[in-house]
Scaffold this motif. Structure first.
Motif, PDB file in Angstrom:
ATOM      1  N   ALA A 113      -1.581  17.673  12.466  1.00  0.00           N
ATOM      2  CA  ALA A 113      -1.468  17.359  11.046  1.00  0.00           C
ATOM      3  C   ALA A 113      -2.835  17.011  10.458  1.00  0.00           C
ATOM      4  O   ALA A 113      -3.591  16.261  11.063  1.00  0.00           O
ATOM      5  CB  ALA A 113      -0.505  16.187  10.855  1.00  0.00           C
TER       6      ALA A 113
ATOM      7  N   PRO B 109      -5.315  15.237   7.510  1.00  0.00           N
ATOM      8  CA  PRO B 109      -5.194  14.025   6.691  1.00  0.00           C
ATOM      9  C   PRO B 109      -4.529  14.299   5.350  1.00  0.00           C
ATOM     10  O   PRO B 109      -3.723  13.491   4.877  1.00  0.00           O
ATOM     11  CB  PRO B 109      -6.649  13.584   6.497  1.00  0.00           C
TER      12      PRO B 109
ATOM     13  N   MET C 260      -2.260  16.519   4.652  1.00  0.00           N
ATOM     14  CA  MET C 260      -0.810  16.660   4.858  1.00  0.00           C
ATOM     15  C   MET C 260      -0.141  15.298   4.958  1.00  0.00           C
ATOM     16  O   MET C 260       0.934  15.067   4.406  1.00  0.00           O
ATOM     17  CB  MET C 260      -0.529  17.411   6.161  1.00  0.00           C
ATOM     18  N   ILE C 261      -0.799  14.402   5.705  1.00  0.00           N
ATOM     19  CA  ILE C 261      -0.209  13.074   5.916  1.00  0.00           C
ATOM     20  C   ILE C 261      -0.158  12.311   4.598  1.00  0.00           C
ATOM     21  O   ILE C 261       0.852  11.676   4.279  1.00  0.00           O
ATOM     22  CB  ILE C 261      -0.983  12.315   7.013  1.00  0.00           C
TER      23      ILE C 261
ATOM     24  N   LEU D  48       2.724  13.777   2.569  1.00  0.00           N
ATOM     25  CA  LEU D  48       4.056  13.363   3.027  1.00  0.00           C
ATOM     26  C   LEU D  48       4.313  11.887   2.729  1.00  0.00           C
ATOM     27  O   LEU D  48       5.435  11.510   2.412  1.00  0.00           O
ATOM     28  CB  LEU D  48       4.212  13.663   4.515  1.00  0.00           C
ATOM     29  N   ALA D  49       3.255  11.061   2.821  1.00  0.00           N
ATOM     30  CA  ALA D  49       3.424   9.639   2.491  1.00  0.00           C
ATOM     31  C   ALA D  49       3.808   9.499   1.019  1.00  0.00           C
ATOM     32  O   ALA D  49       4.710   8.724   0.671  1.00  0.00           O
ATOM     33  CB  ALA D  49       2.151   8.867   2.792  1.00  0.00           C
TER      34      ALA D  49
ATOM     35  N   VAL E 107       1.758   0.530  -1.167  1.00  0.00           N
ATOM     36  CA  VAL E 107       1.366   0.194   0.211  1.00  0.00           C
ATOM     37  C   VAL E 107       1.044   1.468   0.987  1.00  0.00           C
ATOM     38  O   VAL E 107       0.047   1.530   1.715  1.00  0.00           O
ATOM     39  CB  VAL E 107       2.476  -0.620   0.915  1.00  0.00           C
ATOM     40  N   ALA E 108       1.851   2.525   0.805  1.00  0.00           N
ATOM     41  CA  ALA E 108       1.614   3.783   1.526  1.00  0.00           C
ATOM     42  C   ALA E 108       0.245   4.363   1.170  1.00  0.00           C
ATOM     43  O   ALA E 108      -0.511   4.777   2.047  1.00  0.00           O
ATOM     44  CB  ALA E 108       2.716   4.787   1.217  1.00  0.00           C
TER      45      ALA E 108
ATOM     46  N   ALA F 289      -2.523   2.003   2.657  1.00  0.00           N
ATOM     47  CA  ALA F 289      -2.557   2.080   4.124  1.00  0.00           C
ATOM     48  C   ALA F 289      -3.159   3.415   4.550  1.00  0.00           C
ATOM     49  O   ALA F 289      -4.025   3.471   5.432  1.00  0.00           O
ATOM     50  CB  ALA F 289      -1.143   1.930   4.688  1.00  0.00           C
ATOM     51  N   ASP F 290      -2.763   4.489   3.876  1.00  0.00           N
ATOM     52  CA  ASP F 290      -3.284   5.819   4.192  1.00  0.00           C
ATOM     53  C   ASP F 290      -4.796   5.864   3.970  1.00  0.00           C
ATOM     54  O   ASP F 290      -5.545   6.372   4.805  1.00  0.00           O
ATOM     55  CB  ASP F 290      -2.584   6.853   3.304  1.00  0.00           C
TER      56      ASP F 290
ATOM     57  N   ILE G 188      -6.552   3.911   6.774  1.00  0.00           N
ATOM     58  CA  ILE G 188      -6.491   4.628   8.064  1.00  0.00           C
ATOM     59  C   ILE G 188      -7.477   5.787   8.043  1.00  0.00           C
ATOM     60  O   ILE G 188      -8.237   5.988   8.983  1.00  0.00           O
ATOM     61  CB  ILE G 188      -5.064   5.156   8.344  1.00  0.00           C
ATOM     62  N   ARG G 189      -7.502   6.538   6.938  1.00  0.00           N
ATOM     63  CA  ARG G 189      -8.409   7.678   6.851  1.00  0.00           C
ATOM     64  C   ARG G 189      -9.863   7.240   6.954  1.00  0.00           C
ATOM     65  O   ARG G 189     -10.673   7.891   7.588  1.00  0.00           O
ATOM     66  CB  ARG G 189      -8.199   8.408   5.512  1.00  0.00           C
TER      67      ARG G 189
ATOM     68  N   LYS H 151     -10.733   6.286  10.524  1.00  0.00           N
ATOM     69  CA  LYS H 151     -10.772   7.396  11.494  1.00  0.00           C
ATOM     70  C   LYS H 151     -11.982   8.289  11.293  1.00  0.00           C
ATOM     71  O   LYS H 151     -12.257   9.146  12.099  1.00  0.00           O
ATOM     72  CB  LYS H 151      -9.500   8.253  11.360  1.00  0.00           C
TER      73      LYS H 151
END
Lengths: 179, 192
Positions: free
Chosen positions: B128, B130, B132-133, B136-137, B179-180, B183-184, B187-188, B191
């Motif tokens: 997947a 980033p 895409m994630i 979807l979030a 929050v999504a 948080a995304d 995280i991105r 990473k």
């Protein structure tokens, strides 16, 4: 309220009119382009079929066997120990079901609303929860499956985090608004 | 994780059915579910073809590029890895709009189309991306202005005020979506 309901009712007919007329004016061969685009619908449908079947079989066996009710009962002491209303326990099956299956969750929510009454705490909470989170697990497996993604990385955790926040926020806002 | 959840649901279901003496339910449920999967997919083919046909028209007329240009700056900030004129942006915007309006059966075709476009820009085809994630979030935590189905259920159950949960629903999804997104974002960044 009525305005928004009106938008929902009119959105599709207006799009169905607007896009072809606009495209025609832009000299797009409307019918041929439509058909060319529609061709992909079949391929996509066939592609997601195995993912749909795989998920539905697992979810239905889990729910129909009564396992959902039993797992919810296991989780009950956990929620009680957090100092939550004992009534709250009734919402657990819905909270588990919501990320897994849309129609399954709707069934659980409908049953809760009829059992407790639509204007009870559980009724309002079930209604809010049903509208506020999505079938995360199901959407992820089908969407990723349709393009051949095997490694989801942090997608599932992120989606489930949003669901947990949605649950907590639902409890909070229903309490705050109605009690 | 998906493999484990899938297996656990199936295994726990079968064990519970065996212990409660309803083992024959497993057979019926599994067969019914497989049939249902085909029904859902076939139904989706029809709706999917309709919307993908219209989407093609909208694309060729430059409609999607127009929308993407207007809403682009905000959406592009959420998808920094995408090309600025990516065709995925149009499909993403259409999917989120359909979700917000509660048009569930229009949202799925646009969503699957968005995934196909995102996959074209994905350097690692089985992992997947980033973008895409993030998509979807957003998709799964997205606000619905009119939760029409549940209002219908409340109406049938004789609620004094079936629509009173619209406000609470919007606040609850708003929290989940915020929050999504954050948080995304974190995280991105971590990473990278």
């Amino acid at each position: 309220m009525n305005v928004i309901a009106g938008i929902s009712r009119w959105a599709i007919p207006i799009l169905l009119l607007l896009i072809p007329v606009f495209a025609y004016l832009r000299k797009v061969p409307v019918y041929e382009s439509f058909v060319a685009g529609a061709e992909d619908g079949f391929k996509t449908g066939v592609k997601i079929l195995p993912f749909l079947i795989g998920m539905l079989v697992s979810i239905r066996v889990f729910v129909d066997s009564g396992a959902l009710v039993i797992v919810s009962r296991w989780l009950q002491p956990l929620f009680m120990s957090l100092g939550l209303d004992p009534n709250f326990a009734d919402i657990i099956p819905l909270a588990i079901m919501r990320p897994l299956s849309g129609s399954g969750a709707l069934g659980v929510a409908t049953q809760l609303i009829n059992q407790h009454g639509p204007d009870s705490f559980i009724g309002r909470l079930a209604s809010t929860l049903q509208g506020s989170t999505d079938t995360t697990f199901f959407v992820l497996t089908v969407y990723f499956g349709s393009v051949g993604i095997k490694k989801y990385r942090y997608a599932l955790k992120l989606g489930l985090l949003a669901d947990v926040i949605g649950l907590i926020a639902s409890v909070w806002i229903v309490h705050k608004t109605f009690y | 994780m998906v493999n484990l959840i899938w297996l656990l649901m199936l295994a726990i279901g079968i064990i519970v059915a065996a212990l409660t003496g309803h083992i024959e339910n497993v057979t019926v449920s599994a067969m019914k579910a497989a049939e249902l999967g085909v029904e859902v997919a076939i139904e989706l083919i029809g709706v999917m073809s309709l919307w993908l046909g219209l989407l093609r028209l909208a694309e060729e007329a430059g409609f999607i590029r127009g929308i993407a240009r207007v809403l682009g700056p905000a959406v592009r900030r959420l998808f920094p890895t995408l090309k600025p004129d990516s065709p995925a942006l149009g499909a993403i915007i259409m999917n989120l709009s359909a979700n917000i309006l509660g048009l569930g059966n229009a949202a799925t075709p646009f969503g699957l189309k968005a995934m196909q476009e995102l996959q074209k820009e994905n350097p690692t085809p089985d992992v997947a991306s980033p973008a895409m994630i993030t998509f979807l979030a957003l998709n799964t935590s997205c606000i619905t202005i009119i939760p029409a189905t549940i209002i219908g259920v409340r109406l049938k159950a004789d609620s004094a005020n079936p629509t009173e949960i619209i406000g609470t629903t919007i606040v609850a999804t708003g929290c989940a979506m915020t929050v999504a997104i954050f948080a995304d974002y974190f995280i991105r960044r971590r990473k990278r």
